[in-house]
Motif scaffolding. Structure first.
Motif, PDB file in Angstrom:
ATOM      1  N   GLY A 246       9.446 -32.541  -5.583  1.00 16.85           N
ATOM      2  CA  GLY A 246      10.188 -31.630  -4.619  1.00 16.85           C
ATOM      3  C   GLY A 246       9.758 -32.022  -2.981  1.00 16.85           C
ATOM      4  O   GLY A 246      10.803 -32.061  -2.302  1.00 16.85           O
ATOM      5  N   ASP A 247       8.613 -32.325  -2.864  1.00 10.79           N
ATOM      6  CA  ASP A 247       8.352 -32.762  -1.269  1.00 10.79           C
ATOM      7  C   ASP A 247       9.130 -34.162  -1.308  1.00 10.79           C
ATOM      8  O   ASP A 247       9.755 -34.265   0.015  1.00 10.79           O
ATOM      9  CB  ASP A 247       6.648 -32.852  -1.100  1.00 10.79           C
ATOM     10  CG  ASP A 247       6.193 -31.487  -0.823  1.00 10.79           C
ATOM     11  OD1 ASP A 247       6.772 -30.607  -0.700  1.00 10.79           O
ATOM     12  OD2 ASP A 247       4.967 -31.639  -1.183  1.00 10.79           O
ATOM     13  N   ARG A 248       9.069 -34.740  -2.177  1.00 15.20           N
ATOM     14  CA  ARG A 248       9.823 -36.248  -1.811  1.00 15.20           C
ATOM     15  C   ARG A 248      11.618 -35.744  -1.886  1.00 15.20           C
ATOM     16  O   ARG A 248      12.082 -36.824  -0.885  1.00 15.20           O
ATOM     17  CB  ARG A 248       9.684 -37.045  -3.092  1.00 15.20           C
ATOM     18  CG  ARG A 248       8.239 -37.684  -3.198  1.00 15.20           C
ATOM     19  CD  ARG A 248       8.217 -38.768  -4.292  1.00 15.20           C
ATOM     20  NE  ARG A 248       8.434 -38.295  -5.688  1.00 15.20           N
ATOM     21  CZ  ARG A 248       7.615 -37.961  -6.554  1.00 15.20           C
ATOM     22  NH1 ARG A 248       6.248 -37.763  -6.091  1.00 15.20           N
ATOM     23  NH2 ARG A 248       7.741 -37.558  -7.625  1.00 15.20           N
ATOM     24  N   ILE A 249      12.011 -35.044  -2.471  1.00 14.22           N
ATOM     25  CA  ILE A 249      13.360 -34.789  -2.287  1.00 14.22           C
ATOM     26  C   ILE A 249      13.700 -34.082  -0.888  1.00 14.22           C
ATOM     27  O   ILE A 249      14.713 -34.483  -0.118  1.00 14.22           O
ATOM     28  CB  ILE A 249      13.833 -33.722  -3.354  1.00 14.22           C
ATOM     29  CG1 ILE A 249      13.755 -34.338  -4.990  1.00 14.22           C
ATOM     30  CG2 ILE A 249      15.177 -33.314  -3.074  1.00 14.22           C
ATOM     31  CD1 ILE A 249      13.992 -33.357  -5.875  1.00 14.22           C
ATOM     32  N   LEU A 250      12.744 -33.359  -0.540  1.00 13.61           N
ATOM     33  CA  LEU A 250      13.136 -32.896   1.105  1.00 13.61           C
ATOM     34  C   LEU A 250      12.842 -33.793   1.867  1.00 13.61           C
ATOM     35  O   LEU A 250      13.808 -33.918   2.853  1.00 13.61           O
ATOM     36  CB  LEU A 250      11.960 -31.711   1.193  1.00 13.61           C
ATOM     37  CG  LEU A 250      12.250 -30.298   0.603  1.00 13.61           C
ATOM     38  CD1 LEU A 250      10.836 -29.113   0.667  1.00 13.61           C
ATOM     39  CD2 LEU A 250      13.573 -29.685   0.649  1.00 13.61           C
ATOM     40  N   GLU A 251      11.897 -34.677   1.707  1.00 17.89           N
ATOM     41  CA  GLU A 251      11.735 -35.695   2.924  1.00 17.89           C
ATOM     42  C   GLU A 251      12.997 -36.748   2.781  1.00 17.89           C
ATOM     43  O   GLU A 251      13.510 -37.171   3.869  1.00 17.89           O
ATOM     44  CB  GLU A 251      10.577 -36.503   2.532  1.00 17.89           C
ATOM     45  CG  GLU A 251      10.250 -37.794   3.425  1.00 17.89           C
ATOM     46  CD  GLU A 251       9.032 -38.448   3.270  1.00 17.89           C
ATOM     47  OE1 GLU A 251       8.933 -39.527   4.207  1.00 17.89           O
ATOM     48  OE2 GLU A 251       8.361 -37.979   2.136  1.00 17.89           O
ATOM     49  N   ALA A 252      13.560 -37.001   1.652  1.00 23.27           N
ATOM     50  CA  ALA A 252      14.737 -38.065   1.525  1.00 23.27           C
ATOM     51  C   ALA A 252      16.114 -37.354   2.179  1.00 23.27           C
ATOM     52  O   ALA A 252      17.106 -37.943   2.277  1.00 23.27           O
ATOM     53  CB  ALA A 252      14.932 -38.259   0.051  1.00 23.27           C
ATOM     54  N   ASN A 253      15.834 -36.081   2.212  1.00 25.23           N
ATOM     55  CA  ASN A 253      17.285 -35.050   2.763  1.00 25.23           C
ATOM     56  C   ASN A 253      17.013 -35.039   4.122  1.00 25.23           C
ATOM     57  O   ASN A 253      17.791 -34.284   4.907  1.00 25.23           O
ATOM     58  CB  ASN A 253      17.398 -33.799   1.986  1.00 25.23           C
ATOM     59  CG  ASN A 253      18.151 -34.077   0.627  1.00 25.23           C
ATOM     60  OD1 ASN A 253      19.382 -34.259   0.757  1.00 25.23           O
ATOM     61  ND2 ASN A 253      17.427 -34.354  -0.118  1.00 25.23           N
TER      62      ASN A 253
END
Length: 421
Positions: A413-420
């Motif tokens: 989830g943290d990776r997804i948030l960072e990518a967005n």
């Protein structure tokens, strides 16, 4: 209104790439069509099908009869987001979409939806007349990408005969819920024949987490926060219900309406099922607010749908006319509440609906008044869909333990948030 964004830029932002853009070369754009009386034929998409599609059609028929400039028809879409993206690629999008509001942060910021602020200001539509959280969920920065239409929250539905027979009052806390569910569960020859409480929908984790006093994201809304003692407390309680109290078995209600059949005594659900259960002979049920957690925390969560205009919609002005007629007008909002048994996002209309549509709305409206939405943060919908929900499903199936599941989901989830960002 938003600055227009090219179709190709939208596709790139949504991760479709050049392959999807090729579709635009082999699909014709929407062509305007008119009725014999001169009204422009417009199209609305949504994921609702069956009886729910009929409810929308009834409302559209009322709008079509109320004016002569536009004639709307509803076309259900099985996989709405995919159809939207394909439509953007081909230039073949509808005029209006019934929209799951929590996807707005993802699509609004990438140019796939049209902002409605200038229309609202021009026509005197007060966004403050809607539940503030529902408007927040349809906003990105200082732009609003649609009007909230209906709001919902999960309430506790219970079979009156089952509880009366056991001498049990509707539960108000986790502890009372566990005790009631255990007492209501029936097994014959070791086989579960009646579940005291249906615990299967891991998508309600956000509600349970709030009841435990936890949060989905940290205060900066940049990182996940569900990998926490409170998150584990939720999973431990689910485990207690499933494996110690044995109040339910996974798959027990698959493919059937177990509550309608009397095979489930208590469950979380929403107002949309009222018409279905009212039609079941002999089923008497009640509705109370969601229980509170072990330290008295409420899980007051809000969901629901809105109306949005896609980028490149053929007739955005016609779409706006239907939006404000349906969502901003109290009487039309109440008419749809009567048709669908859904609670209007217009605050005053929702309060009036308790007395004029269904008094069983009362515990849900009471909850909605203090409810909050899931984080309207770019990328969060993917955090839940791609990371959290699959991990929770593995916990329920026994293939992953709680600590590992939450840790894995948080990292992804943290990776997804960072990518967005």
């Amino acid at each position: 209104m938003s600055t227009p964004v090219s179709r190709r830029a939208i596709l790139r932002a949504l991760g479709l790439g050049a392959g999807a853009a090729v579709l635009s070369s082999c699909a014709a754009p929407n062509q305007p069509r008119y009725t014999d009386a001169g009204a422009r034929r417009l199209t609305m998409w949504g994921s609702w099908a069956g009886d729910q599609a009929a409810q929308i059609t009834t409302q559209l028929d009322a709008f079509n009869a109320a004016q002569s400039e536009y004639e709307f028809r509803y076309v259900p879409q099985g996989v709405l987001e995919e159809k939207m993206l394909t439509g953007i690629a081909s230039g073949n999008v509808p005029d209006l979409v019934l929209w799951d509001r929590w996807q707005t942060a993802k699509y609004g910021r990438r140019g796939a939806l049209q902002a409605i602020d200038s229309w609202a200001a021009r026509d005197g539509v007060d966004l403050g007349s809607f539940y503030a959280e529902s408007v927040r969920e349809m906003s990105v920065g200082d732009e609003t990408f649609g009007l909230p239409l209906i709001v919902d929250t999960r309430a506790l539905f219970y079979n009156k005969a089952h509880l009366d027979e056991a001498g049990i009052r509707p539960p108000t806390t986790w502890a009372e819920l566990a005790d009631a569910a255990e007492a209501l569960t029936v097994r014959e020859g070791g086989r579960l024949t009646r579940a005291g409480f249906e615990i299967q929908d891991v998508g309600l984790f956000s509600m349970w987490l709030k009841q435990a006093g936890g949060e989905l994201l940290d205060p900066t809304e940049r990182y996940t926060a569900f990998d926490s003692p409170q998150g584990l407390e939720v999973l431990d309680f689910w485990d207690e219900l499933l494996h110690e109290r044995r109040v339910y078995e996974l798959g027990f209600s698959d493919g059937i309406d177990a509550f309608a059949q009397g095979a489930v005594s208590i469950k979380y659900d929403g107002p949309w099922n009222l018409p279905t259960w009212d039609a079941v002979d002999g089923l008497e049920y009640g509705v109370v607010p969601a229980v509170v957690g072990p330290r008295g925390d409420s899980g007051a969560s809000m969901g629901g749908f809105g109306l949005v205009v896609p980028a490149d919609a053929p007739c955005p002005e016609g779409a706006w006319e239907l939006m404000k007629w349906w969502a901003a007008d109290q009487e039309n909002s109440l008419a749809f509440a009567e048709i669908s048994k859904n609670i209007p996002a217009n605050v005053e209309a929702s309060r009036r609906a308790v007395g004029t549509v269904d008094d069983r709305f009362a515990p849900m409206v009471e909850t909605i008044e203090v409810a909050s939405v899931r984080p309207p943060v770019p990328g969060y919908s993917d955090v839940e869909t791609l990371a959290l929900i699959p991990a929770l499903q593995e916990v329920m199936s026994g293939s992953l333990d709680g600590p590992a599941a939450l840790a894995d989901a948080a990292a992804q989830g943290d990776r997804i948030l960072e990518a967005n960002r």
